[in-house]
Design a protein around this motif. Structure first.
Motif, mmCIF file in Angstrom:
data_model
loop_
_atom_site.group_PDB
_atom_site.id
_atom_site.type_symbol
_atom_site.label_atom_id
_atom_site.label_comp_id
_atom_site.label_asym_id
_atom_site.label_seq_id
_atom_site.Cartn_x
_atom_site.Cartn_y
_atom_site.Cartn_z
ATOM 1 N N GLU A 147 5.331 -4.892 -0.977
ATOM 2 C CA GLU A 147 4.440 -6.546 -1.584
ATOM 3 C C GLU A 147 3.014 -4.958 -2.010
ATOM 4 N N LYS A 148 2.743 -4.674 -0.534
ATOM 5 C CA LYS A 148 1.554 -4.069 -1.137
ATOM 6 C C LYS A 148 0.921 -2.634 -1.635
ATOM 7 N N ASP B 78 3.205 -2.921 -4.389
ATOM 8 C CA ASP B 78 3.785 -3.700 -5.678
ATOM 9 C C ASP B 78 1.832 -4.299 -5.918
ATOM 10 N N THR B 79 1.260 -4.383 -5.318
ATOM 11 C CA THR B 79 -0.658 -5.101 -5.872
ATOM 12 C C THR B 79 -1.136 -3.740 -5.441
ATOM 13 N N GLN C 243 -2.039 -1.755 -2.923
ATOM 14 C CA GLN C 243 -3.290 -2.017 -1.798
ATOM 15 C C GLN C 243 -2.677 -1.126 -1.151
#
Length: 360
Positions: A88-89, A91-92, A94
């Protein structure tokens, strides 16, 4: 004939200075681009956010994390809860790179076995990701190498890998090309747009004299601008210059000479100054991309590399970095200067021939 040529050169200087568009091209863009590109064009990767999924939670894994936090390359090191959190990190966006430390990491180290560490990078930013992975690998090696003193790294010609030291010589070349190309590409087009081109045709001047008169003023202005940019590079940005001023001067003259033929050809086929500027940028962009300014020529496809031999900027950039940082000899310099003179002669002959066809 000499008096006629001097009068034409004087007229061309006055025409360039009296034209607002030409004055803007000469003064404003080079200074703005020198400042902006010096700071914006960089292969350094800093202020990176990375994430660590530490499934081992051992003394060794914490030591690795501390070494990453102590590095000035990384802005923030985030602790990740799971592999899904890592996905997720990234993919976004971050984090740029995620590090996965396996459960048996410390046990493998204690047994002198290969210790598993996974590095997952964001491939959407391929260049930055590769550089960041290199930083992480360096931190890992420095943290767990048993013989830290055995590896001594020295960088010749740019010991501290200063960004300005390679950017500024490249900018001297590209901005000099920009000025010379645009000034010459506006030369004949300006006469057509102002309606004075017909007056030149009825004047007692041969096409060759017209071409020479149109060539010399842009060359002089471009050489002066190149000298100003060079002085800014060594004075305000602190780029060392250890080479020969004579080699640099001859290289600038040869390079500008190689460019004016292209500019006069563009100007000859342009009806307006706007068309001249557009034609100049059509040539400028591929020249910069294929010159080795930002990416090595060796990395290009094999079928494309021979075409770079037709790019005068390629030879000029090699010379600039040589005289700035390396103090190259005349023997080496002439191998780069000669192709630029040849390209200049060829392009100027073509431009003269095309100009004669247009006026006859």
């Amino acid at each position: 004939m000499i008096q006629q040529l001097l009068s034409l050169i004087r007229k061309e200087f006055l025409a360039i200075w009296s034209d607002k568009r030409s004055r803007i091209v000469i003064i404003i863009p080079p200074l703005i681009q020198l400042i902006l590109f010096s700071f914006a064009v960089t292969m350094e990767v800093k202020n990176i956010n990375i994430g660590v999924l530490d499934q081992d939670n051992s003394t060794q894994s914490q030591e690795l994390i501390r070494s990453l936090k102590d590095s000035d390359r990384f802005r923030e090191v985030l602790y990740l809860r799971s592999y899904a959190d890592l996905e997720e990190k990234i993919d976004t966006q971050q984090i740029l790179v995620g590090i996965e430390i396996a459960q048996n990491f410390s046990a493998s180290l204690n047994k002198s076995e290969p210790a598993p560490i996974g590095i997952i990078a964001d491939g959407r930013k391929s260049t930055s990701a590769q550089i960041a992975v290199g930083y992480i690998q360096m931190s890992i090696n420095n943290t767990f190498s048993k013989n830290k003193e055995s590896l001594i790294v020295r960088n010749w010609y740019n010991p501290n890998l200063e960004n300005f030291w390679w950017v500024l010589p490249n900018l001297v070349g590209s901005l000099t090309m920009l000025i010379a190309l645009i000034l010459t590409s506006l030369s004949v087009a300006r006469e057509r747009e102002l309606g004075t081109f017909e007056q030149l045709l009825v004047a007692p001047l041969s096409p060759s004299i017209l071409i020479i008169g149109k060539t010399i003023p842009p060359m002089i202005i471009s050489i002066v601008e190149a000298a100003i940019i060079f002085l800014c590079a060594i004075t305000f940005f602190g780029v060392p210059f250890i080479g020969s001023i004579a080699i640099l001067t001859l290289a600038i003259c040869a390079f500008v000479f190689s460019i004016v033929g292209f500019g006069l050809f563009i100007s000859s086929i342009s009806s307006t100054q706007q068309q001249g500027i557009l034609g100049a940028f059509i040539l400028l962009v591929p020249s910069i991309l294929m010159s080795g300014f930002a990416t090595p020529i060796e990395n290009m496809p094999s079928w494309l590399i021979p075409f770079t031999d037709l790019i005068a900027l390629k030879y000029f950039l090699i010379l600039l970095k040589g005289v700035f940082l390396k103090d190259i000899s005349w023997e080496i310099a002439l191998w780069e200067i000669f192709p630029m003179i040849v390209l200049g002669c060829i392009t100027l002959i073509i431009a003269t021939w095309f100009f004669k066809k247009r006026v006859t």
